[in-house]
Write a protein that holds these residues in place. Structure first.
Motif, PDB file in Angstrom:
ATOM      1  N   ILE A   1     -67.065  21.328  50.312  1.00  8.67           N
ATOM      2  CA  ILE A   1     -66.229  20.133  50.226  1.00  8.67           C
ATOM      3  C   ILE A   1     -65.353  20.011  51.467  1.00  8.67           C
ATOM      4  O   ILE A   1     -65.238  18.928  52.068  1.00  8.67           O
ATOM      5  CB  ILE A   1     -65.374  20.170  48.946  1.00  8.67           C
ATOM      6  CG1 ILE A   1     -66.259  19.966  47.714  1.00  8.67           C
ATOM      7  CG2 ILE A   1     -64.281  19.117  48.990  1.00  8.67           C
ATOM      8  CD1 ILE A   1     -65.537  20.162  46.396  1.00  8.67           C
TER       9      ILE A   1
ATOM     10  N   SER B   1     -54.427  18.073  38.964  1.00  5.59           N
ATOM     11  CA  SER B   1     -55.040  19.328  39.366  1.00  5.59           C
ATOM     12  C   SER B   1     -54.021  20.364  39.797  1.00  5.59           C
ATOM     13  O   SER B   1     -54.344  21.530  39.958  1.00  5.59           O
ATOM     14  CB  SER B   1     -56.021  19.083  40.526  1.00  5.59           C
ATOM     15  OG  SER B   1     -55.318  18.656  41.677  1.00  5.59           O
TER      16      SER B   1
ATOM     17  N   LEU C   1     -71.536  17.052  42.705  1.00  9.53           N
ATOM     18  CA  LEU C   1     -70.366  17.505  41.969  1.00  9.53           C
ATOM     19  C   LEU C   1     -70.376  19.024  41.892  1.00  9.53           C
ATOM     20  O   LEU C   1     -71.368  19.674  42.193  1.00  9.53           O
ATOM     21  CB  LEU C   1     -70.360  16.944  40.545  1.00  9.53           C
ATOM     22  CG  LEU C   1     -70.302  15.422  40.372  1.00  9.53           C
ATOM     23  CD1 LEU C   1     -70.449  15.067  38.896  1.00  9.53           C
ATOM     24  CD2 LEU C   1     -69.013  14.867  40.933  1.00  9.53           C
ATOM     25  N   ARG C   2     -69.275  19.575  41.410  1.00 13.68           N
ATOM     26  CA  ARG C   2     -69.214  21.013  41.147  1.00 13.68           C
ATOM     27  C   ARG C   2     -69.658  21.309  39.713  1.00 13.68           C
ATOM     28  O   ARG C   2     -69.062  22.129  39.009  1.00 13.68           O
ATOM     29  CB  ARG C   2     -67.793  21.531  41.381  1.00 13.68           C
ATOM     30  CG  ARG C   2     -67.454  21.719  42.848  1.00 13.68           C
ATOM     31  CD  ARG C   2     -66.070  22.291  43.020  1.00 13.68           C
ATOM     32  NE  ARG C   2     -65.051  21.293  42.791  1.00 13.68           N
ATOM     33  CZ  ARG C   2     -63.752  21.567  42.665  1.00 13.68           C
ATOM     34  NH1 ARG C   2     -63.337  22.821  42.711  1.00 13.68           N
ATOM     35  NH2 ARG C   2     -62.893  20.592  42.471  1.00 13.68           N
TER      36      ARG C   2
ATOM     37  N   GLU D   1     -64.046  14.167  44.614  1.00  5.79           N
ATOM     38  CA  GLU D   1     -64.343  15.480  45.188  1.00  5.79           C
ATOM     39  C   GLU D   1     -64.428  15.421  46.707  1.00  5.79           C
ATOM     40  O   GLU D   1     -64.033  16.362  47.395  1.00  5.79           O
ATOM     41  CB  GLU D   1     -65.669  16.008  44.622  1.00  5.79           C
ATOM     42  CG  GLU D   1     -65.648  16.337  43.142  1.00  5.79           C
ATOM     43  CD  GLU D   1     -64.944  17.636  42.838  1.00  5.79           C
ATOM     44  OE1 GLU D   1     -63.802  17.831  43.318  1.00  5.79           O
ATOM     45  OE2 GLU D   1     -65.528  18.468  42.126  1.00  5.79           O
TER      46      GLU D   1
ATOM     47  N   TYR E   1     -62.663  18.424  35.043  1.00  6.86           N
ATOM     48  CA  TYR E   1     -62.834  17.804  36.366  1.00  6.86           C
ATOM     49  C   TYR E   1     -61.487  17.601  37.056  1.00  6.86           C
ATOM     50  O   TYR E   1     -61.313  17.977  38.217  1.00  6.86           O
ATOM     51  CB  TYR E   1     -63.560  16.472  36.223  1.00  6.86           C
ATOM     52  CG  TYR E   1     -63.449  15.608  37.448  1.00  6.86           C
ATOM     53  CD1 TYR E   1     -64.191  15.885  38.599  1.00  6.86           C
ATOM     54  CD2 TYR E   1     -62.574  14.517  37.484  1.00  6.86           C
ATOM     55  CE1 TYR E   1     -64.073  15.106  39.733  1.00  6.86           C
ATOM     56  CE2 TYR E   1     -62.455  13.734  38.618  1.00  6.86           C
ATOM     57  CZ  TYR E   1     -63.202  14.028  39.741  1.00  6.86           C
ATOM     58  OH  TYR E   1     -63.069  13.252  40.876  1.00  6.86           O
TER      59      TYR E   1
ATOM     60  N   GLU F   1     -60.393   9.689  46.532  1.00  6.05           N
ATOM     61  CA  GLU F   1     -59.725   9.499  45.250  1.00  6.05           C
ATOM     62  C   GLU F   1     -59.171   8.081  45.110  1.00  6.05           C
ATOM     63  O   GLU F   1     -59.221   7.486  44.036  1.00  6.05           O
ATOM     64  CB  GLU F   1     -58.594  10.521  45.100  1.00  6.05           C
ATOM     65  CG  GLU F   1     -57.770  10.399  43.835  1.00  6.05           C
ATOM     66  CD  GLU F   1     -58.518  10.845  42.583  1.00  6.05           C
ATOM     67  OE1 GLU F   1     -58.149  10.380  41.484  1.00  6.05           O
ATOM     68  OE2 GLU F   1     -59.460  11.651  42.707  1.00  6.05           O
TER      69      GLU F   1
ATOM     70  N   SER G   1     -59.890  20.704  38.494  1.00  8.23           N
ATOM     71  CA  SER G   1     -60.701  21.471  39.441  1.00  8.23           C
ATOM     72  C   SER G   1     -61.467  22.605  38.771  1.00  8.23           C
ATOM     73  O   SER G   1     -61.550  23.708  39.321  1.00  8.23           O
ATOM     74  CB  SER G   1     -59.822  22.009  40.588  1.00  8.23           C
ATOM     75  OG  SER G   1     -59.230  20.934  41.290  1.00  8.23           O
TER      76      SER G   1
ATOM     77  N   LYS H   1     -66.446  10.597  39.903  1.00  8.00           N
ATOM     78  CA  LYS H   1     -66.084  12.006  40.103  1.00  8.00           C
ATOM     79  C   LYS H   1     -66.347  12.437  41.538  1.00  8.00           C
ATOM     80  O   LYS H   1     -65.531  13.126  42.171  1.00  8.00           O
ATOM     81  CB  LYS H   1     -66.882  12.897  39.145  1.00  8.00           C
ATOM     82  CG  LYS H   1     -66.445  12.863  37.695  1.00  8.00           C
ATOM     83  CD  LYS H   1     -67.317  13.815  36.886  1.00  8.00           C
ATOM     84  CE  LYS H   1     -66.897  13.952  35.451  1.00  8.00           C
ATOM     85  NZ  LYS H   1     -67.753  14.924  34.713  1.00  8.00           N
ATOM     86  N   SER H   2     -67.496  12.061  42.072  1.00  5.38           N
ATOM     87  CA  SER H   2     -67.872  12.486  43.418  1.00  5.38           C
ATOM     88  C   SER H   2     -66.943  11.885  44.469  1.00  5.38           C
ATOM     89  O   SER H   2     -66.612  12.529  45.462  1.00  5.38           O
ATOM     90  CB  SER H   2     -69.326  12.096  43.708  1.00  5.38           C
ATOM     91  OG  SER H   2     -69.783  12.678  44.904  1.00  5.38           O
TER      92      SER H   2
ATOM     93  N   GLN I   1     -66.254  24.712  47.036  1.00  2.88           N
ATOM     94  CA  GLN I   1     -65.003  24.390  47.711  1.00  2.88           C
ATOM     95  C   GLN I   1     -65.170  24.401  49.226  1.00  2.88           C
ATOM     96  O   GLN I   1     -64.676  23.514  49.929  1.00  2.88           O
ATOM     97  CB  GLN I   1     -63.915  25.389  47.289  1.00  2.88           C
ATOM     98  CG  GLN I   1     -63.388  25.183  45.891  1.00  2.88           C
ATOM     99  CD  GLN I   1     -62.362  24.046  45.813  1.00  2.88           C
ATOM    100  OE1 GLN I   1     -62.343  23.150  46.635  1.00  2.88           O
ATOM    101  NE2 GLN I   1     -61.514  24.096  44.798  1.00  2.88           N
TER     102      GLN I   1
END
Length: 394
Positions: free
Chosen positions: A165, A38, A148-149, A232, A86, A236, A89, A228-229, A162
Motif C-alpha cells: 500500500i 482506524s 483489498l487486504r 486503502e 475494514y 478516502e 485496519s 474499500k479499495s 501494508q
C-alpha cells in the motif's frame, strides 16, 4: 495472571452496536474529527496529499406506510462486523509467511497480467471502456482492479499488504491507472468523475445504466469493494461524493430503489470518519420512507433520570463501542502484557451463495462469541486451538 489479563483488553465486537461508533461521538457541530475510526491520525485524502463480505447486499424490502404492516427488520451483524474490521485496519490481520511480491502494484505498472485471464491493465483501460457486456459478465477482473487486504472470490488475486500500500501510494503511474480504472467502473454504472477531488455526477447515459444497475444487484458487492479499495490506496475522500449520489438516486429520485439497503448498510459504513457518516445518515433519514423504519440512527436520547441510567456512551442510548485496535495496541505495550505471546481472537464463518440470474441472494452466517476468561485459560492449559475460515464476498 497479570499477563493473561492484559491480552483480554481487546475484545472483538459481538453486536452491531459494538461495531458501530458512528453516533458514539455525536455533537451538534459535527466538525470533522482529527482521527478516523482506524486510530491512524495521518490523512489518506488525495486532496490533502496532492478511496460482501459479511452477507450479500440484497435489495431492501418494499415497506408500506403502516407500522403494523412493516416487516420486522434489523441491521446485519455480519455486515457491521466486516466493515468494522475494514475501518479499523483488520485488527486480527496476520502477515503472510510468503514473500511479498507486490503483485497488485506490478499489475498496475503493466508488468504482469491479471490471472487467470492473462489480460494487462492497459488493455482493460483502453479496450474495455464502454464494453458493458464484458464488464458485467467477467468476474475475475474486479479483484485485480480494486485490491483489498482480504480475500475475494478470485483466489488467483493477491491480498494487499501494508508495505505494498505504501509503495502503491508513492507510485504516480500506478495511481494514475487506478483513477482511470475507477472512472471506467463509474462509466459502467452511469456515473462520471468530475475532478481530482472525487466529485461525481450522472453520466450522459445514466438512464440506461441506472436501469441496469437497479436490476443487476451483484454489482452492489462490487461497489462495496471499490469503496474499500479507494480508502486503502489513498482516496478516502472519494467515497462520500459517490455514496451521497447513490443515496440521492435511491431515496430521492427513485432511480435506484433496489440500492437503498446496500447504500445504507454497506456504502456509508466504508467511510472512516464518523462525522461524515453522520452527515450522510442524517440526509438519508430525511428522505427514507417510511420514516419509522429507518434503522441507522441516530439512537433515541435517554430521558434524564430514567431507570437504569445511561448506557455506555452517555445519553445516546447505545452501548459503548469496543476498544479500537489502537487502544488494543497500547494495552499490549503495557508491562502487564508485553511478555505474553498469547493472542485470542474469535471469527465467524460466513458462507455466501450466488444464485443464477439473480445475483447474490443467500447468505448463512455461523456466529461465535468470545470465550470467557476462565474458559480461555482452560483452553490454553490444555493446548487447544480453534481455527475458523471466513469467506468474504468479492
Amino acid at each position: 495472571m497479570g499477563n493473561l489479563l492484559g491480552i483480554w483488553r481487546f475484545k472483538e465486537p459481538s453486536t452491531v452496536e459494538e461495531c458501530d461508533s458512528t453516533w458514539g461521538s455525536d455533537s451538534d457541530s459535527d466538525e470533522p474529527a482529527a482521527e478516523d475510526d482506524s486510530g491512524i491520525s495521518e490523512s489518506v485524502s488525495p486532496a490533502e496529499s496532492e478511496r460482501a463480505a459479511g452477507d450479500p447486499e440484497d435489495a431492501s424490502p418494499q415497506l408500506s406506510d403502516s407500522p403494523e404492516s412493516v416487516p420486522k427488520m434489523k441491521r446485519s451483524f455480519y455486515a457491521a462486523r466486516d466493515l468494522y474490521k475494514y475501518r479499523h485496519s483488520y485488527p486480527n490481520f496476520r502477515k503472510s509467511r510468503q514473500p511479498n511480491e507486490y503483485r497488485n502494484l506490478r499489475f498496475y505498472l503493466n508488468k504482469i497480467p491479471l490471472v487467470p485471464d492473462g489480460i494487462y491493465i492497459e488493455e482493460i483501460l483502453t479496450k474495455w471502456r464502454g464494453d458493458y457486456d464484458k464488464l458485467e459478465h467477467n468476474h475475475t477482473y474486479i479483484q485485480w482492479l480494486f485490491p483489498l487486504r482480504e480475500q475475494g472470490l478470485n483466489f488467483y488475486a493477491h491480498e494487499l499488504t501494508q508495505d505494498e500500500i505504501k509503495e502503491f501510494q508513492s507510485t504516480r503511474e500506478a495511481k494514475r491507472r487506478f483513477l482511470a480504472a475507477y472512472s471506467l467502473m463509474l462509466d459502467f454504472y452511469g456515473v462520471k468523475l468530475l475532478d481530482k477531488s472525487g466529485n461525481v455526477a450522472r453520466a450522459s447515459n445514466w438512464q440506461e445504466r441506472f436501469q441496469h444497475l437497479n436490476e443487476s444487484q451483484h454489482n452492489y458487492l462490487r461497489i462495496t469493494r471499490i469503496l474499500k479499495s479507494l480508502g486503502e490506496l489513498g482516496y478516502e475522500a472519494f467515497k462520500a461524493p459517490l455514496v451521497r449520489l447513490f443515496l440521492e438516486e435511491s431515496l430521492c429520485h427513485n432511480t435506484l430503489p433496489n440500492m437503498q439497503h446496500s447504500a445504507l448498510e454497506y456504502y456509508v459504513y466504508t467511510i472512516r470518519l464518523p462525522a461524515t457518516r453522520r452527515r450522510l445518515l442524517r440526509f438519508a433519514r430525511q428522505h427514507y420512507k417510511p420514516a419509522h423504519a429507518f434503522l441507522w440512527g441516530p439512537p433515541p436520547k435517554r430521558r434524564a433520570g430514567a431507570v437504569g441510567g445511561s448506557v455506555g456512551a452517555g445519553s445516546s442510548g447505545i452501548r459503548a463501542p469496543a476498544p479500537t485496535p489502537e487502544q488494543h495496541r497500547r494495552g499490549k505495550e503495557s508491562p502487564t502484557s508485553a511478555s505474553s505471546g498469547i493472542i485470542m481472537s474469535s471469527h465467524d464463518a460466513v458462507t455466501c451463495q450466488e444464485l443464477a440470474g439473480g445475483g447474490l441472494k443467500g447468505c448463512t452466517g455461523f456466529g461465535s462469541n468470545m470465550a470467557g476468561l476462565e474458559g480461555a485459560l482452560m483452553m490454553v492449559a490444555r493446548g487447544e486451538t480453534r481455527e475458523y475460515n471466513e469467506i468474504v464476498s468479492l
